[in-house]
Enzyme design. Structure first.
Site, PDB file in Angstrom:
ATOM      1  N   ASP A 209       0.843  -1.192   0.000  1.00 37.81           N
ATOM      2  CA  ASP A 209       0.000   0.000   0.000  1.00 37.81           C
ATOM      3  C   ASP A 209       0.882   1.247   0.000  1.00 37.81           C
ATOM      4  O   ASP A 209       2.106   1.161   0.050  1.00 37.81           O
ATOM      5  CB  ASP A 209      -0.907  -0.002   1.231  1.00 37.81           C
ATOM      6  CG  ASP A 209      -0.102  -0.082   2.520  1.00 37.81           C
ATOM      7  OD1 ASP A 209       0.369   0.973   2.991  1.00 37.81           O
ATOM      8  OD2 ASP A 209       0.101  -1.204   3.044  1.00 37.81           O
ATOM      9  N   ASP A 211       0.577   3.656   2.431  1.00 39.14           N
ATOM     10  CA  ASP A 211       0.435   4.220   3.764  1.00 39.14           C
ATOM     11  C   ASP A 211      -0.622   5.327   3.729  1.00 39.14           C
ATOM     12  O   ASP A 211      -1.654   5.153   3.087  1.00 39.14           O
ATOM     13  CB  ASP A 211       1.779   4.711   4.296  1.00 39.14           C
ATOM     14  CG  ASP A 211       1.809   4.743   5.814  1.00 39.14           C
ATOM     15  OD1 ASP A 211       1.455   3.730   6.443  1.00 39.14           O
ATOM     16  OD2 ASP A 211       2.177   5.776   6.387  1.00 39.14           O
TER      17      ASP A 211
END
Length: 293
Positions: A209, A211
């Site tokens: 991802d 973040d």
């Protein structure tokens, strides 16, 4: 020359290594407590490989709950000379997205609830840690990633946060501004302990991802992370297989001395050392502690 034994720590999503042949389970007793799970020792090609799932069977251990000292001590007792750590992470770089592996070369330790050393009162040691990963091992991992068609980036700093919550937006923006590449919850104190154990260590950070630094997104959510983790797990196994196929028979001497880190590091003289702590250090520091040889 020591026979090379390749250790693999599986992070989130990497709970097994089916490619291991002639695998046996090792219940290694450690004076530091229980490792995350029994070790699995086998071979890939001609290389001996020892596997340990960091979070235990069934992902039962939180990042803070992992007994990092017991894990590293058990791997050392199993003869591991070179240790590759896999972990899920978030990215701070727009050009490093989910599915990319980052072979980091620096750490920023933001943990605060975890024992971070085998040494302490009664036997004090200070190991060098300016260069926290073994460059020859990292180079071999990069070569294996290329051969296995695993997208990867060489270099970068890893922020290790305590967790188990994900970052706030303020934290994410702050770490990004510091120049970090990725954030995770598990490489510390693991890397520090591997250095104290004189094991050459490298970290493979599997991006899941971005973040929380991108304002147009909702931040990190578990379902999206799990979906990418499943894909990353398959890539990790391909990488390990390629790495093991070309691994040297004997451990390569580390140019930064990660496999000799305790030479000159213990500052407590023999007459002042705590015998109980010294006894616990047998596997970790027996090479430089004549009391436990």
């Amino acid at each position: 020359m020591n026979k090379a034994v390749l250790g693999v720590i599986g992070g989130s999503g990497v709970y097994d290594l089916p490619e291991l042949e002639d695998a046996t389970e090792l219940d290694v007793e450690s004076p530091w407590g229980e490792p995350s799970a029994p070790l699995r020792r086998g071979r890939i090609g001609d290389t001996t490989v020892v596997f340990l799932p960091r979070h235990g069977i069934g992902h039962r251990l939180s990042p803070t709950g992992v007994n990092y000292r017991a894990n590293v001590d058990a791997l050392k007792r199993a003869g591991v000379t070179d240790l590759v750590s896999f972990s899920a992470c978030g990215s701070y770089k727009a050009d490093i997205g989910p599915g990319v592996f980052v072979l980091i070369d620096q750490f920023i330790d933001r943990t605060f609830r975890r024992p971070s050393s085998f040494f302490g009162d009664g036997c004090v040691a200070h190991v060098p840690f300016s260069d926290p990963v073994a460059p020859k091992l990292v180079a071999r991992i990069a070569q294996a990633a290329t051969s296995a068609a695993v997208p990867h980036v060489l270099g970068g700093a890893y922020v290790c946060m305590e967790g188990s919550q994900f970052s706030t937006r303020a934290e994410s923006l702050a770490y990004k501004a510091m120049g970090a590449s990725v954030v995770g919850m598990t490489n510390m104190p693991e890397a520090k302990l591997a250095r104290e154990a004189e094991i050459s260590y490298a970290s493979v950070c599997m991006v899941t991802d971005f973040d929380a630094w991108r304002p147009q997104e909702t931040g990190v959510e578990v379902p999206q992370v799990l979906a990418v983790m499943r894909q990353n797990s398959e890539k990790a196994r391909r990488l390990v297989t390629e790495l093991a196929k070309g691994f040297p028979e004997f451990h390569e001497v580390c140019p930064i001395g990660s496999d000799r880190a305790l030479e000159g590091a213990i500052v407590t003289p023999p007459q002042s050392r705590d015998p109980a702590l010294v006894a616990m250090l047998g596997a970790i520091a027996g090479r430089v502690l004549p009391e436990v040889r």
